[in-house]
Design a protein around this motif. Sequence first.
Motif, short mmCIF file in Angstrom:
data_model
loop_
_atom_site.label_atom_id
_atom_site.label_comp_id
_atom_site.label_asym_id
_atom_site.label_seq_id
_atom_site.Cartn_x
_atom_site.Cartn_y
_atom_site.Cartn_z
N GLU A 94 -10.28 -5.71 0.31
CA GLU A 94 -10.40 -6.90 0.91
C GLU A 94 -10.55 -6.90 2.46
N ILE A 95 -11.44 -7.57 2.95
CA ILE A 95 -12.02 -7.57 4.32
C ILE A 95 -11.05 -8.43 5.21
N ILE A 96 -10.36 -7.70 6.32
CA ILE A 96 -9.28 -8.47 6.91
C ILE A 96 -9.65 -8.65 8.37
N LYS A 97 -9.73 -10.12 9.05
CA LYS A 97 -10.20 -10.22 10.26
C LYS A 97 -8.98 -11.30 10.90
N ILE A 98 -7.80 -11.07 10.60
CA ILE A 98 -6.84 -12.01 11.17
C ILE A 98 -5.69 -10.95 12.24
N PRO A 99 -5.01 -11.72 12.85
CA PRO A 99 -4.12 -10.93 13.79
C PRO A 99 -3.41 -10.18 13.20
N GLN A 100 -2.74 -10.78 12.14
CA GLN A 100 -1.72 -9.79 11.36
C GLN A 100 -1.68 -10.16 10.03
N TRP A 101 -1.72 -9.01 9.05
CA TRP A 101 -1.83 -9.17 7.66
C TRP A 101 -0.97 -8.08 7.05
N HIS A 102 -0.30 -8.72 5.95
CA HIS A 102 0.59 -7.88 5.25
C HIS A 102 0.69 -8.18 3.71
N LYS A 103 1.14 -7.05 3.04
CA LYS A 103 1.40 -7.25 1.67
C LYS A 103 2.56 -6.24 1.40
N VAL A 104 3.53 -6.49 0.53
CA VAL A 104 4.63 -5.98 -0.16
C VAL A 104 4.25 -5.60 -1.46
N VAL A 105 3.95 -4.39 -1.84
CA VAL A 105 3.77 -3.68 -3.19
C VAL A 105 4.88 -3.19 -3.64
N THR A 106 5.20 -3.32 -5.15
CA THR A 106 6.67 -2.54 -5.67
C THR A 106 6.11 -1.59 -6.46
N ILE A 107 6.88 -0.33 -6.59
CA ILE A 107 6.79 0.55 -7.46
C ILE A 107 7.93 0.71 -8.30
N PRO A 108 7.64 0.94 -9.66
CA PRO A 108 9.13 1.06 -10.71
C PRO A 108 9.72 2.40 -10.32
N VAL A 109 10.85 2.89 -10.08
CA VAL A 109 11.48 4.25 -9.89
C VAL A 109 12.04 4.73 -11.03
N ASP A 110 11.77 5.90 -11.39
CA ASP A 110 12.10 6.60 -12.51
C ASP A 110 13.70 7.11 -12.41
N ASP A 111 14.52 7.06 -13.54
CA ASP A 111 16.01 7.73 -13.19
C ASP A 111 16.08 8.88 -12.82
N ALA A 112 15.03 9.81 -12.97
CA ALA A 112 15.11 10.97 -12.44
C ALA A 112 15.26 11.21 -11.05
#
Length: 538
Positions: A94-112
């Motif tokens: 993605e080409i980003i040209k704005i003052p503030q850009w963000h994204k929250v990604v989520t990752i599954p966490v193993d019981d280990a």
Amino acid sequence: MLDLNLLESLSALTGIFLLYPETHYVFRCLPFSRYKKKEPEILVDAPYRLDPGRDLPLLVMIKDAHRYPVELKRLFVKLSGHASERTFEFSFNEIIKIPQWHKVVTIPVDDAFRGHVMRADCEITYAIGGALKKAYNDNFEGLSHSALTVFCADEKLPEIKGWMTGDVHYHSSYTDDQVEFGAPLDAAAAMADAVGLSFFAATDHSYDLDDRTDNFLENDPALPKWRAQQEEIHAWNARRQRCVIIPGEEVSCANMAGRNVHALVLGHPQFLPGSGDSAEKWFHTDAELSVADLARRAPEALVIAAHPQDRASWLEKFFIRRGRWTDDDARTAGVHGLQILNGLDNEAFADGLRQWVRLLLKGERRFICAGNDAHGNFNRYRQVRIPMFRLEERDRHQQFGFARTAVFLGSEECTCSNILKALREGRSQITTGPLIDWHVTGEETSALAGGTARGRFLKIHLKARSNPEAGSIQSLKLWSGEIYDRESLLKEYYYNKIYDCEEINLYNISSKKYLRCEVRTDKGFFAYSNPIWIEPIE
């Protein structure tokens, strides 16, 4: 030759805590910076702990791409710890040209990983002007770029039915100026849910909320930033998300000595100006409002002394006239409480606790609360140390959600209005882990924290709860304050390797007083209750 110690002292002029460093600003008279790059600020952040049953949220944030456009290619994440390792890849292109850009990604966490500290190594691949680059966790000059560490809890922090915990002092992306910027509200809400908060207050600086959206050095009387903040919060709460956001503002105002102090104003529907210590205009240090003016302007709002005993440096005192809340300031009509815990168990907290006790002994019904003053800062503290010369980072410092305010809602719904009502009535406590549940029963009336029990013969019922993460309960103390006299330790209990305790005390009361209690664990975590007021009957 430049004196770096002097420059380090001058950095105090930009604020008490500086997080997510703004690295592109330079002084007009000295257009030089050691840490400025011709690329946007890029960072990844994560919660400092993760509640059981929650995926790991990672905030990817890019700032000032309108100055330095960037193509974000991918994020590669390696999770490791306790003999386990997992890798994940997210493609953006993605080409980003704005003052503030963000994204929250989520990752599954193993019981280990549960019950252990997990490392998150985040490799960001991006391109500027066709040149492919990589950054590890952030692209700030001179920082470690080391892995983020997250404690993956196998049980929630201590819970007691009817109590909800939150952070009453947080700065979002609407705080944005010469040296710092915060994280967006939706990202903060994701982190709040991950660490186990039910609410937080968005308390952006008054001198940032009146700025133009495209220039933090110029004000806009139409208040587009303040209006946008209010609209975003109300829209969020209308969707009834898991975490409630309380609309607020951190206002710079004048104490009785004419010096600039900060107040948290929660739940007020109008903007309140305050720029005395903003350093936006040199030597323009007069606050628009005094503490008394502020309280009068916001009669329906909750007004709280922010970090009332934090010490100002001599440069702050001289250049931006910063001071501290005096007892008389805190006694001002319309000031409801004191945020004495500001993320750290330090001297300012101890001084704030002593100040609060002095007020209680004068019969002043002021509650205490806790927050962290975090500007983003979910996992790691990153700041401007010396303007134009040095950045710094710290782990386990001013982390969002660490110092908490717990409010008793009972069977009431967790809404903004119910939270503010509980705070106003003192149905709350401050905690870094354990919780206190107590009440006092008299012949005439009974009371929870913040209330008044009437009677001559009192039954005091004390409970405290902790868990292995917060540590076993080491001590439980009950304090009694004789109004217009002194406070004394009424009862203290010491324990060994227990996580729940319960004590019942019977007392004969002959004078007006208050009672309060505190608990500490063997890991140094603690909770302090707000008082129950006692009135004897004939």
